[in-house]
Design a protein around this motif. Structure first.
Motif, short mmCIF file in Angstrom:
data_model
loop_
_atom_site.label_atom_id
_atom_site.label_comp_id
_atom_site.label_asym_id
_atom_site.label_seq_id
_atom_site.Cartn_x
_atom_site.Cartn_y
_atom_site.Cartn_z
N VAL A 1 0.71 -10.66 -5.24
CA VAL A 1 0.83 -9.29 -4.73
C VAL A 1 -0.18 -8.37 -5.40
CG1 VAL A 1 2.38 -7.34 -4.33
CG2 VAL A 1 3.31 -9.66 -4.38
N PHE A 2 -0.78 -7.50 -4.59
CA PHE A 2 -1.53 -6.35 -5.10
C PHE A 2 -0.84 -5.10 -4.61
CE2 PHE A 2 -4.72 -9.59 -5.61
CZ PHE A 2 -5.41 -9.20 -6.76
N ALA A 3 -0.50 -4.20 -5.55
CA ALA A 3 0.18 -2.95 -5.23
C ALA A 3 -0.80 -1.80 -5.47
CB ALA A 3 1.42 -2.78 -6.09
N VAL A 4 -0.88 -0.88 -4.51
CA VAL A 4 -1.88 0.19 -4.55
C VAL A 4 -1.18 1.53 -4.39
CG1 VAL A 4 -3.96 1.12 -3.46
CG2 VAL A 4 -3.58 -1.36 -3.50
N ASP A 5 -1.55 2.49 -5.26
CA ASP A 5 -1.05 3.86 -5.12
C ASP A 5 -2.00 4.80 -5.84
OD1 ASP A 5 0.76 6.28 -5.17
OD2 ASP A 5 2.18 4.81 -4.38
N GLY B 1 -0.87 -7.40 -9.36
CA GLY B 1 -2.09 -6.66 -9.57
C GLY B 1 -1.89 -5.23 -9.10
N VAL B 2 -1.86 -4.29 -10.03
CA VAL B 2 -1.59 -2.89 -9.70
C VAL B 2 -2.91 -2.11 -9.72
CG1 VAL B 2 -0.24 -0.84 -10.26
CG2 VAL B 2 0.69 -3.11 -10.75
N VAL B 3 -3.19 -1.44 -8.62
CA VAL B 3 -4.46 -0.72 -8.47
C VAL B 3 -4.16 0.77 -8.29
CG1 VAL B 3 -6.53 -0.44 -7.06
CG2 VAL B 3 -5.54 -2.72 -7.39
N GLU B 4 -4.71 1.60 -9.17
CA GLU B 4 -4.58 3.04 -9.01
C GLU B 4 -5.78 3.55 -8.23
OE1 GLU B 4 -3.99 7.18 -11.60
OE2 GLU B 4 -3.90 5.22 -12.59
N GLY B 5 -5.52 4.05 -7.05
CA GLY B 5 -6.60 4.53 -6.21
C GLY B 5 -6.08 4.92 -4.85
N ARG B 6 -6.91 5.64 -4.11
CA ARG B 6 -6.50 6.15 -2.81
C ARG B 6 -6.93 5.18 -1.71
NH1 ARG B 6 -4.82 11.14 -1.20
NH2 ARG B 6 -5.08 11.69 0.99
N ALA B 7 -5.97 4.74 -0.93
CA ALA B 7 -6.28 3.90 0.21
C ALA B 7 -6.79 4.78 1.36
CB ALA B 7 -5.04 3.11 0.63
N PRO B 8 -7.67 4.26 2.21
CA PRO B 8 -8.08 2.86 2.30
C PRO B 8 -9.22 2.44 1.39
CG PRO B 8 -8.99 4.08 4.14
CD PRO B 8 -8.12 5.05 3.39
N ALA B 9 -9.89 3.41 0.73
CA ALA B 9 -11.05 3.04 -0.09
C ALA B 9 -10.67 2.06 -1.19
CB ALA B 9 -11.68 4.29 -0.69
N ALA B 10 -9.47 2.20 -1.77
CA ALA B 10 -9.05 1.34 -2.89
C ALA B 10 -8.79 -0.09 -2.46
CB ALA B 10 -7.79 1.92 -3.53
N LEU B 11 -8.73 -0.35 -1.16
CA LEU B 11 -8.46 -1.70 -0.68
C LEU B 11 -9.72 -2.56 -0.59
CD1 LEU B 11 -6.12 -0.72 2.31
CD2 LEU B 11 -5.44 -1.28 -0.03
N ALA B 12 -10.87 -1.93 -0.64
CA ALA B 12 -12.11 -2.61 -0.29
C ALA B 12 -12.38 -3.85 -1.14
CB ALA B 12 -13.29 -1.64 -0.41
N GLY B 13 -12.09 -3.79 -2.44
CA GLY B 13 -12.43 -4.91 -3.31
C GLY B 13 -11.32 -5.93 -3.51
N VAL C 1 0.85 -1.19 0.00
CA VAL C 1 0.00 0.00 0.00
C VAL C 1 0.88 1.24 0.00
CG1 VAL C 1 -1.87 1.21 1.16
CG2 VAL C 1 -1.72 -1.29 1.30
N GLY C 2 0.68 2.11 -1.01
CA GLY C 2 1.59 3.22 -1.22
C GLY C 2 2.86 2.70 -1.85
N CYS C 3 2.69 2.01 -2.98
CA CYS C 3 3.78 1.18 -3.52
C CYS C 3 4.93 1.97 -4.13
CB CYS C 3 3.22 0.20 -4.56
SG CYS C 3 2.36 0.97 -5.95
N GLY C 4 4.72 3.25 -4.51
CA GLY C 4 5.81 4.02 -5.09
C GLY C 4 6.37 3.37 -6.34
N SER C 5 7.62 2.95 -6.29
CA SER C 5 8.25 2.28 -7.43
C SER C 5 7.83 0.82 -7.54
CB SER C 5 9.78 2.35 -7.30
OG SER C 5 10.19 1.59 -6.18
N GLY C 6 7.23 0.28 -6.48
CA GLY C 6 6.86 -1.13 -6.47
C GLY C 6 7.99 -2.07 -6.09
N SER C 7 9.05 -1.55 -5.50
CA SER C 7 10.20 -2.42 -5.19
C SER C 7 9.82 -3.51 -4.20
CB SER C 7 11.37 -1.59 -4.65
OG SER C 7 11.02 -0.94 -3.43
#
Length: 391
Positions: free
Chosen positions: A265-269, A290-302, A247-253
């Motif tokens: 892995v699901f990466a969210v930013d 799985g890369v998700v563009e969205g604002r956490a915590p709402a983007a984590l719901a699904g 969560v808040g993956c940045g570069s995804g390292s």
């Protein structure tokens, strides 16, 4: 002696017919007994709650046969039977396993496949394996059905194949996207689900981890430093059968490293540039994320329930993000990296309030850097790593 005979296509292995014909007791599924049990033999139906049925098999003094689909030693009854009667009484005559037959029907080699079972057990490790590895065979059951998996793999881009009632006259193999398989009527049991996708198997990636920053595309040093990443990865414990959120993956390292170690892995930013870089780094290393563009915590719901969570950013929403992650009952580990010491206490409190045993460690490293024909110690910025483990 107890002869365990694999059944495939309504037949026992060639050369074992005499064992079946001479058996005093034959145990197996109801359909197998109806089709194969010889006249006069005592029959025992193996169904839910095996203990009583197996007790009859164990007590049999004469020739005894146990019928089992495919290869009985491959996620089958052999392990349970050996515990009850001892290895000296068990002789196994396998048929091709259902997984081998499923891949054969698809015309695919499967020496590079990962095979997992969701039969009568928690299906989440099988789901995580199916999301991560390029070729996976899954033994399903009436609860963890192909539709259950397909619904949770929607958007993954993977191709699924369901092979049902293999060896029977009405066997069927259906191939499609996760979305297509999820929309189909229920498949008959037993069946095998095959998950196919791009990427590299874990064993092909090599053992290296906590890679140098320049191995990743990142923006102006905005990346979790390798020393901090090493501590975070050790606490996360990513491996095959586990699912991790970054969560808040940045570069995804961190996301890429977890995938390289076998986890799904699901990466969210919520930053479009971070999302693009994470996708690019995943492609560079040949790992599915799985890369998700969205604002956490709402983007984590699904998202599917994780086993571990890494939080590398959060801003003003940090405590809400920690709460949302810790609220998932499946989460055993939460790791948060913080540059501001004022944020450590509130995060520790949030984890403790959710039943986690939490601790914090400041990580600071100094790297050798050239100086006047020699070397100096160049300090990296200190980072506090907060680790919460569900107690």
């Amino acid at each position: 002696m107890i002869a365990v005979l694999g059944v495939e296509g309504g037949r026992v292995p060639a050369g074992t017919e005499a064992l079946l014909d001479g058996a005093e007791l034959v145990a197996g599924g109801a359909r197998q007994l109806a089709a194969l049990a010889p006249p006069g033999a005592r029959t025992v139906t193996l169904a839910a709650g095996l203990d009583a049925a197996l007790a009859e098999v164990v007590a049999c003094d004469g020739p005894c046969v146990v019928l089992a689909s495919g290869d009985p030693g491959f996620f089958g009854i052999v392990r349970t039977l050996r515990r009850g009667v001892g290895e000296e009484r068990v002789v196994v005559h396998p048929a091709p396993s259902s997984v081998a037959v499923a891949f054969a029907r698809l015309g695919l080699p499967w020496d590079d496949a990962l095979v997992v079972s969701a039969h009568a057990r928690d299906p989440r490790p099988a789901l995580a394996a199916a999301l991560r590895h390029p070729k996976v065979g899954i033994l399903t059951d009436g609860e963890a059905t192909p539709a259950w998996f397909a619904a949770r793999m929607a958007g993954s881009g993977r191709t699924l194949a369901v092979a049902e009632r293999l060896g029977e006259p009405d066997e069927r193999v259906v191939t499609g996207s996760a979305e297509e398989i999820a929309a189909l009527p229920a498949f008959a049991q037993p069946n095998v689900l095959v998950s196919l996708g791009a990427g590299t198997a874990v064993e092909e990636l090599g053992p290296a981890w906590a890679l140098a920053e320049d191995a990743f595309d990142h923006r102006a040093g905005m990346i979790t430093k390798r020393e901090v990443r090493a501590v975070a990865l050790a606490a996360l414990g990513p491996r095959t059968g586990q699912l991790v959120w970054d969560v808040g993956c940045g570069s995804g390292s961190v996301a890429v490293e977890c995938a390289r170690l076998g986890a799904a892995v699901f990466a969210v930013d919520d930053d479009a540039d971070a999302v693009t870089r994470t996708r690019g780094n995943a492609e560079r290393f040949g790992v599915p994320i799985g890369v998700v563009e969205g604002r956490a915590p709402a983007a984590l719901a699904g998202l599917p329930d994780p086993d571990a969570v890494f939080v590398g950013g959060g801003g003003a929403d940090l405590e809400a993000i920690v709460d949302a992650c810790a609220a998932r009952a499946t989460v055993g580990r939460v790791v948060v990296t913080l540059a501001l010491v004022e944020r450590v206490g509130p995060v520790l409190d949030r984890l403790a309030s959710r039943g986690f045993a939490a601790e914090a460690t400041m990580v600071q490293a100094s790297r050798l850097a050239p100086l006047a024909g020699g070397h100096r110690l160049a300090a990296t910025n200190p980072v506090v790593v907060v680790v919460g483990r569900r107690s």
